[in-house]
Design a protein around this motif. Structure first.
Motif, PDB file in Angstrom:
ATOM      1  N   GLU A  18       0.706  -1.314  -0.131  1.00 21.01           N
ATOM      2  CA  GLU A  18       0.116  -0.077  -0.041  1.00 21.01           C
ATOM      3  C   GLU A  18       0.984   1.279   0.054  1.00 21.01           C
ATOM      4  O   GLU A  18       0.259   2.075  -0.161  1.00 21.01           O
ATOM      5  CB  GLU A  18      -0.860  -0.155   1.385  1.00 21.01           C
ATOM      6  N   LEU A  70      -1.442   9.338  -2.942  1.00 21.58           N
ATOM      7  CA  LEU A  70      -2.559  10.069  -2.208  1.00 21.58           C
ATOM      8  C   LEU A  70      -2.056  11.428  -1.872  1.00 21.58           C
ATOM      9  O   LEU A  70      -2.743  12.572  -1.809  1.00 21.58           O
ATOM     10  CB  LEU A  70      -3.249   9.362  -1.053  1.00 21.58           C
ATOM     11  N   ARG A 121       0.429   3.449  -3.028  1.00 26.31           N
ATOM     12  CA  ARG A 121      -0.756   4.203  -3.088  1.00 26.31           C
ATOM     13  C   ARG A 121      -1.003   5.243  -2.017  1.00 26.31           C
ATOM     14  O   ARG A 121      -1.435   6.303  -2.273  1.00 26.31           O
ATOM     15  CB  ARG A 121      -2.143   3.135  -3.004  1.00 26.31           C
ATOM     16  N   VAL A 122      -0.348   5.149  -0.946  1.00 24.42           N
ATOM     17  CA  VAL A 122      -0.563   6.245   0.091  1.00 24.42           C
ATOM     18  C   VAL A 122       0.366   7.398  -0.409  1.00 24.42           C
ATOM     19  O   VAL A 122      -0.014   8.612  -0.203  1.00 24.42           O
ATOM     20  CB  VAL A 122       0.129   5.561   1.526  1.00 24.42           C
ATOM     21  N   LYS A 150      -9.458   8.635   3.511  1.00 25.65           N
ATOM     22  CA  LYS A 150      -8.997   7.708   2.430  1.00 25.65           C
ATOM     23  C   LYS A 150      -7.733   7.147   2.732  1.00 25.65           C
ATOM     24  O   LYS A 150      -7.600   5.888   2.554  1.00 25.65           O
ATOM     25  CB  LYS A 150      -8.791   8.649   1.039  1.00 25.65           C
ATOM     26  N   LEU A 151      -6.697   7.636   3.486  1.00 29.55           N
ATOM     27  CA  LEU A 151      -5.667   7.204   4.026  1.00 29.55           C
ATOM     28  C   LEU A 151      -5.901   6.225   5.100  1.00 29.55           C
ATOM     29  O   LEU A 151      -5.186   5.055   4.868  1.00 29.55           O
ATOM     30  CB  LEU A 151      -4.555   8.107   4.393  1.00 29.55           C
ATOM     31  N   ASP A 154      -0.998  13.623  -4.792  1.00 31.06           N
ATOM     32  CA  ASP A 154      -1.658  14.081  -5.706  1.00 31.06           C
ATOM     33  C   ASP A 154      -2.973  14.935  -5.133  1.00 31.06           C
ATOM     34  O   ASP A 154      -3.498  15.603  -5.638  1.00 31.06           O
ATOM     35  CB  ASP A 154      -2.210  12.720  -6.563  1.00 31.06           C
ATOM     36  N   GLU A 155      -3.325  14.550  -3.840  1.00 25.69           N
ATOM     37  CA  GLU A 155      -4.557  14.920  -3.340  1.00 25.69           C
ATOM     38  C   GLU A 155      -4.248  15.905  -1.963  1.00 25.69           C
ATOM     39  O   GLU A 155      -4.915  16.899  -1.775  1.00 25.69           O
ATOM     40  CB  GLU A 155      -5.231  13.977  -3.011  1.00 25.69           C
ATOM     41  N   TYR A 156      -3.429  15.470  -1.156  1.00 31.73           N
ATOM     42  CA  TYR A 156      -3.136  16.023   0.095  1.00 31.73           C
ATOM     43  C   TYR A 156      -2.364  17.379  -0.044  1.00 31.73           C
ATOM     44  O   TYR A 156      -2.557  18.299   0.249  1.00 31.73           O
ATOM     45  CB  TYR A 156      -2.652  15.223   1.128  1.00 31.73           C
ATOM     46  N   VAL A 210      -8.647  13.808   2.675  1.00 28.38           N
ATOM     47  CA  VAL A 210      -7.723  12.732   2.434  1.00 28.38           C
ATOM     48  C   VAL A 210      -7.259  11.856   3.451  1.00 28.38           C
ATOM     49  O   VAL A 210      -7.408  10.455   3.085  1.00 28.38           O
ATOM     50  CB  VAL A 210      -6.493  13.655   1.934  1.00 28.38           C
ATOM     51  N   TRP A 211      -7.280  12.399   4.589  1.00 23.57           N
ATOM     52  CA  TRP A 211      -6.948  11.206   5.614  1.00 23.57           C
ATOM     53  C   TRP A 211      -7.896  10.118   5.953  1.00 23.57           C
ATOM     54  O   TRP A 211      -7.520   9.061   6.018  1.00 23.57           O
ATOM     55  CB  TRP A 211      -6.932  12.063   7.063  1.00 23.57           C
TER      56      TRP A 211
END
Length: 113
Positions: free
Chosen positions: A14, A21, A17-18, A83-84, A24-26, A80-81
Motif C-alpha cells: 500500500e 494520495l 498508493r499512500v 481515504k488514507l 496528488d490530493e493532500y 484525504v486522511w
C-alpha cells in the motif's frame, strides 16, 4: 520550529498508493500555513512476509501558532486522511519541538486563528 512526524503502519504493497494520495490530493490542497514535507521513510527497508511496514512522514511548521492555524483550517485533510485510513492499519501523529527550547505553559500562547 514545530515538526510533525506521521507514523503510518500499513502493508508494504500500500506504500505507493499512500504516497500517491499524499502527492496528488493532500499536498496540493494544504491550507495556509503550509506544513512543508521534509522527508519520508519506510521501515523496515525491505518487504518481510507478515510484517507491516511503517511509513514516516516528517513535516515542518515555523511555530506553535502556525500549527494551531493549520489545525483550524483542515483544507484537503478532511477528505484525504479518511481515504488514507482505509489503506493503513494504524496512524499516529507526533508533534515535536526542540528539547532545548523553553516549553510554553498552558495559557501563555494566543491560539487565535
Amino acid at each position: 520550529m514545530i515538526h510533525l512526524l506521521d507514523e503510518i503502519t500499513l502493508d508494504a504493497s500500500e506504500v505507493p498508493r499512500v504516497l500517491a494520495l499524499i502527492d496528488d490530493e493532500y499536498l496540493p490542497g494544504l491550507p495556509e500555513p503550509l506544513p512543508v514535507l521534509l522527508n519520508r521513510w519506510v521501515s523496515p527497508p525491505v518487504v518481510v512476509a507478515d510484517v507491516p511496514t511503517t511509513l514516516w512522514l516528517l513535516w515542518q511548521l515555523p511555530d506553535v501558532p502556525s500549527y494551531y492555524r493549520m489545525r483550524a483550517n483542515p483544507g484537503a485533510s478532511s477528505v484525504v486522511w479518511p481515504k488514507l485510513d482505509r489503506l493503513c492499519r494504524h496512524r499516529r501523529r507526533h508533534i515535536l519541538a526542540s528539547a532545548d527550547c523553553r516549553l510554553p505553559v498552558s495559557g501563555e500562547l494566543n491560539h487565535v486563528v
